[in-house]
Design a protein around this motif. Structure first.
Motif, PDB file in Angstrom:
ATOM      1  N   GLY A   1      10.786   0.975  -1.706  1.00 46.89           N
ATOM      2  CA  GLY A   1      10.677   2.030  -3.236  1.00 46.89           C
ATOM      3  C   GLY A   1       9.098   2.689  -3.237  1.00 46.89           C
ATOM      4  O   GLY A   1       9.192   3.741  -3.389  1.00 46.89           O
ATOM      5  N   ILE A   2       8.322   1.747  -2.992  1.00 45.20           N
ATOM      6  CA  ILE A   2       7.097   2.324  -3.062  1.00 45.20           C
ATOM      7  C   ILE A   2       6.531   3.255  -2.080  1.00 45.20           C
ATOM      8  O   ILE A   2       5.821   4.346  -2.367  1.00 45.20           O
ATOM      9  CB  ILE A   2       5.736   1.074  -3.090  1.00 45.20           C
ATOM     10  CG1 ILE A   2       6.096  -0.015  -4.129  1.00 45.20           C
ATOM     11  CG2 ILE A   2       4.394   1.689  -2.651  1.00 45.20           C
ATOM     12  CD1 ILE A   2       5.683   0.729  -5.617  1.00 45.20           C
ATOM     13  N   GLN A   3       7.052   3.085  -0.903  1.00 50.30           N
ATOM     14  CA  GLN A   3       7.113   4.200   0.027  1.00 50.30           C
ATOM     15  C   GLN A   3       7.686   5.616  -0.189  1.00 50.30           C
ATOM     16  O   GLN A   3       7.151   6.489  -0.102  1.00 50.30           O
ATOM     17  CB  GLN A   3       7.333   3.602   1.493  1.00 50.30           C
ATOM     18  CG  GLN A   3       6.725   2.404   1.971  1.00 50.30           C
ATOM     19  CD  GLN A   3       5.356   2.183   1.765  1.00 50.30           C
ATOM     20  OE1 GLN A   3       4.616   3.119   2.271  1.00 50.30           O
ATOM     21  NE2 GLN A   3       4.754   1.311   1.064  1.00 50.30           N
ATOM     22  N   GLU A   4       8.795   5.323  -0.631  1.00 44.24           N
ATOM     23  CA  GLU A   4       9.554   6.526  -0.983  1.00 44.24           C
ATOM     24  C   GLU A   4       8.992   7.256  -2.322  1.00 44.24           C
ATOM     25  O   GLU A   4       9.043   8.576  -2.418  1.00 44.24           O
ATOM     26  CB  GLU A   4      10.891   6.075  -1.325  1.00 44.24           C
ATOM     27  CG  GLU A   4      11.745   5.518  -0.165  1.00 44.24           C
ATOM     28  CD  GLU A   4      13.183   4.817  -0.551  1.00 44.24           C
ATOM     29  OE1 GLU A   4      13.487   4.891  -1.645  1.00 44.24           O
ATOM     30  OE2 GLU A   4      13.900   4.427   0.456  1.00 44.24           O
ATOM     31  N   LYS A   5       8.351   6.686  -3.416  1.00 47.97           N
ATOM     32  CA  LYS A   5       7.794   7.164  -4.266  1.00 47.97           C
ATOM     33  C   LYS A   5       6.641   7.919  -3.948  1.00 47.97           C
ATOM     34  O   LYS A   5       5.908   8.896  -4.328  1.00 47.97           O
ATOM     35  CB  LYS A   5       7.600   6.418  -5.551  1.00 47.97           C
ATOM     36  CG  LYS A   5       8.987   5.803  -6.104  1.00 47.97           C
ATOM     37  CD  LYS A   5       8.759   5.094  -7.364  1.00 47.97           C
ATOM     38  CE  LYS A   5       7.439   4.359  -7.389  1.00 47.97           C
ATOM     39  NZ  LYS A   5       7.375   3.688  -8.969  1.00 47.97           N
ATOM     40  N   GLY A   6       5.784   7.211  -2.913  1.00 45.52           N
ATOM     41  CA  GLY A   6       4.366   7.691  -2.484  1.00 45.52           C
ATOM     42  C   GLY A   6       3.305   7.329  -3.276  1.00 45.52           C
ATOM     43  O   GLY A   6       2.111   7.700  -3.095  1.00 45.52           O
TER      44      GLY A   6
ATOM     45  N   ARG B   1       0.866  -1.232   0.021  1.00 44.20           N
ATOM     46  CA  ARG B   1       0.096  -0.112  -0.094  1.00 44.20           C
ATOM     47  C   ARG B   1       0.770   1.174   0.037  1.00 44.20           C
ATOM     48  O   ARG B   1       1.569   1.410   1.008  1.00 44.20           O
ATOM     49  CB  ARG B   1      -0.937   0.055   1.227  1.00 44.20           C
ATOM     50  CG  ARG B   1      -1.875   0.964   1.066  1.00 44.20           C
ATOM     51  CD  ARG B   1      -2.875   1.334   2.139  1.00 44.20           C
ATOM     52  NE  ARG B   1      -3.726  -0.012   2.351  1.00 44.20           N
ATOM     53  CZ  ARG B   1      -4.888  -0.364   1.390  1.00 44.20           C
ATOM     54  NH1 ARG B   1      -5.299   0.517   0.887  1.00 44.20           N
ATOM     55  NH2 ARG B   1      -5.471  -1.563   1.669  1.00 44.20           N
ATOM     56  N   ALA B   2       0.646   2.036  -1.015  1.00 42.59           N
ATOM     57  CA  ALA B   2       1.483   3.378  -1.165  1.00 42.59           C
ATOM     58  C   ALA B   2       0.870   4.255  -0.237  1.00 42.59           C
ATOM     59  O   ALA B   2      -0.210   4.230   0.212  1.00 42.59           O
ATOM     60  CB  ALA B   2       1.329   4.029  -2.648  1.00 42.59           C
ATOM     61  N   PRO B   3       1.664   5.373   0.188  1.00 39.62           N
ATOM     62  CA  PRO B   3       1.237   6.389   1.177  1.00 39.62           C
ATOM     63  C   PRO B   3      -0.122   7.075   0.721  1.00 39.62           C
ATOM     64  O   PRO B   3      -0.785   7.751   1.563  1.00 39.62           O
ATOM     65  CB  PRO B   3       2.387   7.365   1.333  1.00 39.62           C
ATOM     66  CG  PRO B   3       3.680   6.516   0.749  1.00 39.62           C
ATOM     67  CD  PRO B   3       3.198   5.617  -0.172  1.00 39.62           C
ATOM     68  N   ASP B   4      -0.455   7.121  -0.597  1.00 38.57           N
ATOM     69  CA  ASP B   4      -1.602   7.622  -1.203  1.00 38.57           C
ATOM     70  C   ASP B   4      -2.813   6.781  -0.989  1.00 38.57           C
ATOM     71  O   ASP B   4      -3.930   7.270  -1.465  1.00 38.57           O
ATOM     72  CB  ASP B   4      -1.385   8.215  -2.656  1.00 38.57           C
ATOM     73  CG  ASP B   4      -1.225   7.200  -3.455  1.00 38.57           C
ATOM     74  OD1 ASP B   4      -1.206   5.841  -3.024  1.00 38.57           O
ATOM     75  OD2 ASP B   4      -1.057   7.131  -4.788  1.00 38.57           O
ATOM     76  N   GLY B   5      -2.581   5.667  -0.390  1.00 33.65           N
ATOM     77  CA  GLY B   5      -3.794   4.754  -0.161  1.00 33.65           C
ATOM     78  C   GLY B   5      -3.878   3.824  -1.218  1.00 33.65           C
ATOM     79  O   GLY B   5      -4.748   2.700  -1.055  1.00 33.65           O
ATOM     80  N   SER B   6      -3.304   3.931  -2.347  1.00 36.11           N
ATOM     81  CA  SER B   6      -3.426   2.819  -3.486  1.00 36.11           C
ATOM     82  C   SER B   6      -2.460   1.836  -3.448  1.00 36.11           C
ATOM     83  O   SER B   6      -1.671   1.644  -2.497  1.00 36.11           O
ATOM     84  CB  SER B   6      -3.087   3.467  -4.940  1.00 36.11           C
ATOM     85  OG  SER B   6      -1.818   3.866  -4.940  1.00 36.11           O
TER      86      SER B   6
END
Length: 352
Positions: free
Chosen positions: A121-126, A71-76
């Motif tokens: 990496g997903i968390q860093e990209k957001g 899960r990315a920081p934007d919720g997706s």
């Protein structure tokens, strides 16, 4: 996601070798996975799955396929699945008992570290933009991956193998003229090793970022139970499952620690009483034992597989209890959002 995203990712990247060991569940190769999990011989025989918790995500392995979701920081939710052929399928020699365990462990460490890096990496990209899970391609990336893996392995060996031997040398003594009792030395080292492992896991569990990773570990276990028990991947069915799994990497680490005591006690007894060699100090003992660590890992893997297949046996259930108790540290009850990520990953791994 709580806390600093970059600090979260950096910490878990640095523990990219160690955390997969606590979270890794090998997929059962038994075609009767459904029956052993559910206890119902009429349960459908489904493709078994295994997995690992990631940074805000879950990795799942099914026969011939691997998938990651986070899960990315934007919720997706970012997800990627691809075909995967394990070492044991590519090299027949590595399918032999014991060898397959050592090969599977190396494979789990490399794939797990890569998957942790992917999820970080997903968390860093957001966002959930495509982020391919693939082996490093450039020479620089391969060098970084190799250095990280070797460095983490060296640190693990120093903390959980060399340090216990140093402590055991004070407890049991031992020199070329006055050899230590093999069982006393290895039992002492084993007690120190198990104490360090439990202390390390317990200390990590207080870190908010690791606590969330352990929640995803719980979501992964529950999803595996629900699928292999023939209950599907519905959120309600998954939420109702236990979070303690007999194939858990936490149990595997405990099995390794106990196997070390038995294996090296026998090994040292042969060295002393048959070959007539007495270790001059614990450093020499460590260096001579080191090449046999993969053998211990392979034997432990076989014991883990056997215990997972024989859960209907009272004595097996009794022997696996300590490993299940330790999972109270390395798993936490997941929330519905975390279960959703585990479902996405499991479905991607099981899709043809």
């Amino acid at each position: 996601m709580p806390g600093s995203v970059r600090a979260h990712s950096l910490f878990l990247r640095l523990h990219g070798l160690w955390l997969p060991l606590f979270n890794y569940e090998p997929a059962s190769e038994s075609s009767e996975a459904g029956s052993f999990v559910s206890g119902n011989p009429e349960a459908p025989k489904l493709d078994p799955i295994g997995g690992q918790a990631l940074v805000e995500g879950v990795l799942m392995r099914a026969p011939g396929r691997i998938a990651v979701a986070a899960r990315a920081p934007d919720g997706s939710i970012a997800v990627e699945g691809r075909d995967f052929i394990p070492f044991s399928k590519r090299h027949p020699l590595l399918a032999l008992p014991v060898l397959r365990g050592a090969a599977s462990l190396v494979e789990a460490l490399t794939v797990g570290a890569r998957a942790l890096s992917w999820s970080a990496g997903i968390q860093e990209k957001g966002t959930a933009d495509p982020e391919h899970l693939a082996p490093p391609s450039s020479l620089k990336d391969k060098a970084i991956s190799t250095v990280t893996l070797v460095g983490s392995l060296a640190l693990a060996l120093a903390l959980f193998q060399l340090l216990p031997y140093g402590v055991a040398s004070f407890v049991a003594g031992g020199s070329r003229e006055h050899p230590a009792n093999p069982l006393l030395f290895n039992a002492s080292a084993g007690i120190v090793r198990i104490t360090l492992l439990i202390g390390y896991m317990w200390a990590l569990s207080f870190l908010p970022d690791v606590r969330r990773l352990f929640q995803y570990h719980g979501a992964e276990h529950k999803s595996i139970f629900s699928h292999e028990g023939g209950l599907g991947l519905a959120p309600d069915a998954i939420a109702a499952q236990p979070r303690f799994h007999p194939r858990c990497g936490t149990s595997f680490i405990l099995i390794v620690a106990l196997t070390c005591i038995l294996f090296f006690s026998l090994f040292d007894a042969i060295m002393l009483h048959v070959i007539g060699f007495a270790y001059p100090n614990f450093l020499v003992r460590f260096l001579i034992h080191l090449p046999f660590v993969p053998v211990v890992a392979g034997l432990s893997f076989e014991l883990l597989r056997l215990s997972a297949k024989r859960q209907d046996s009272a004595w097996v259930r009794a022997m696996t209890k300590p490993g299940l108790w330790l999972q109270r540290i390395t798993t936490r009850e997941p929330d519905r959002d975390q279960i959703e990520v585990a479902i996405v990953s499991a479905k991607a791994a099981l899709s043809a």
